[in-house]
Design an enzyme around this catalytic site. Structure first.
Site, PDB file in Angstrom:
ATOM      1  N   GLN A 156      27.529  21.485 -20.373  1.00  0.00           N
ATOM      2  CA  GLN A 156      26.210  21.503 -20.993  1.00  0.00           C
ATOM      3  C   GLN A 156      26.113  22.583 -22.072  1.00  0.00           C
ATOM      4  O   GLN A 156      26.638  23.678 -21.903  1.00  0.00           O
ATOM      5  CB  GLN A 156      25.139  21.755 -19.930  1.00  0.00           C
ATOM      6  CG  GLN A 156      24.427  20.490 -19.507  1.00  0.00           C
ATOM      7  CD  GLN A 156      23.390  20.723 -18.436  1.00  0.00           C
ATOM      8  OE1 GLN A 156      23.728  20.785 -17.263  1.00  0.00           O
ATOM      9  NE2 GLN A 156      22.143  20.836 -18.807  1.00  0.00           N
ATOM     10  N   SER A 204      32.315  23.469 -15.897  1.00  0.00           N
ATOM     11  CA  SER A 204      31.105  23.069 -15.179  1.00  0.00           C
ATOM     12  C   SER A 204      30.987  21.538 -15.136  1.00  0.00           C
ATOM     13  O   SER A 204      31.821  20.868 -14.542  1.00  0.00           O
ATOM     14  CB  SER A 204      29.871  23.716 -15.822  1.00  0.00           C
ATOM     15  OG  SER A 204      28.718  23.514 -15.048  1.00  0.00           O
ATOM     16  N   LEU A 205      29.988  20.974 -15.784  1.00  0.00           N
ATOM     17  CA  LEU A 205      29.861  19.519 -15.825  1.00  0.00           C
ATOM     18  C   LEU A 205      31.158  18.865 -16.306  1.00  0.00           C
ATOM     19  O   LEU A 205      31.538  17.783 -15.863  1.00  0.00           O
ATOM     20  CB  LEU A 205      28.720  19.110 -16.759  1.00  0.00           C
ATOM     21  CG  LEU A 205      28.705  17.611 -17.064  1.00  0.00           C
ATOM     22  CD1 LEU A 205      28.129  16.835 -15.910  1.00  0.00           C
ATOM     23  CD2 LEU A 205      27.995  17.312 -18.353  1.00  0.00           C
TER      24      LEU A 205
END
Length: 312
Positions: A11, A92-93
């Site tokens: 993100q 992360s994502l």
């Protein structure tokens, strides 16, 4: 042959019209159509809107970035004749993009999963109650120490959550605690502390309720053995099996992203080319500071595909 790795952004890398350079490829349109059908949102149309308001909503950003990154990877496979990297990782994502690309998760399953993940994260902390800030020019140890001091005072949760490169750490937690920690870390010598415009304080203890819900959701999704070795955020190490991958995804929600260690692991495994597969150049900037001798590529256009092929 030089070992190479693909890394997938998280993100913050989203932007309007971010896939326009690859719009000519049928596989891109097909991948976006699959994602849109899976959760009833026209992501391609969203990218063409006048403002970024919708693409910046967490519940849209997560499936949108996954779709964009995976579509880019599929174009690469077409253009390169199926040349796969030696290793994969995602920030992360982005770890979900890596899991799809490495064959662990089905794409449509993953799109639905990250949409749920985003919902769980947003539900865990009400809008306006959480915060994140980037801390520049301070050691990891001093950031951890400063956050611990603030938490000990009882103001709330604040923790180092993204160890992105030497001298760049992101902190997250309750808004008041993040604000206090920002002051403390400046006093400890941080060159700069910048508040980040996010609605969810990712990777800190406030996300534990979301992690519990995600754990239940993961039980209904099929996981396959990885076809390409995958480095996990939670420990910066190569995932050993499906159980470790699942466990890592749950822990990832409330644990720091160890990106510095992840890239160091690539270096230790003789990876000399690191390719950021998907929108933006955030990871390449970090990767250069961690693995200074690596060749870096951003895979986001037909021209970049050609350049990468020529280099390998």
């Amino acid at each position: 042959m030089t070992k190479f790795a693909f890394v997938f952004p998280g993100q913050g890398s989203q932007a309007l019209k971010m896939m326009d350079n690859l719009a000519e490829f049928a596989i891109v349109q097909q991948t976006f159509a699959e994602a849109s059908a899976a959760i009833g949102v026209d992501f391609w149309a969203m990218l063409q809107e006048e403002t970024a308001e919708n693409i910046n909503q967490t519940i849209n950003t997560q499936p949108l970035l996954l779709t964009a990154s995976y579509a880019t990877y599929l174009v690469w496979l077409e253009q390169s004749g199926g040349k796969v990297p030696d290793y994969m990782a995602g920030h992360s994502l982005g770890e979900y993009s890596a899991l799809v690309a490495s064959g662990v998760l089905d794409f449509v399953d993953a799109v639905k999963l990250v949409r749920k993940r985003a919902e769980f994260m947003q539900e865990a902390v009400k809008p306006g109650e959480g915060g994140m800030a980037a801390v520049l020019g301070l050691s990891d140890e001093l950031v951890i120490e400063g956050c611990a001091e603030v938490m000990a005072s009882g103001i709330g949760v604040v923790q180092g959550v993204n160890f992105n490169s030497v001298g760049q750490v992101v902190i997250a937690g309750n808004k008041a605690a993040v604000e206090k920690a920002s002051e403390v870390l400046k006093a400890k010598g941080a060159r700069k502390v910048m508040s980040l415009p996010v609605s969810v304080p990712s990777h800190c203890d406030l996300m534990k309720p979301a992690a519990e819900k995600l754990a239940l959701e993961l039980n209904s999704v099929k996981f396959n053995p990885a076809k390409i070795p995958l480095i996990q955020n939670v420990n910066g190490e190569i995932a050993s099996d499906i159980h470790a991958i699942k466990e890592g995804l749950v822990k990832q929600l409330y644990s720091p992203v160890l990106w510095t260690k992840s890239v160091a692991t690539l270096a230790q495994n003789d990876v000399m080319t690191i390719v950021e597969c998907g929108p933006g150049k955030v990871l390449s900037g970090l990767n250069k500071r961690i693995h200074e001798s690596a060749k870096l590529f951003n895979l986001n256009s037909a021209e970049s595909m050609t350049a990468l092929q020529a280099s390998l």
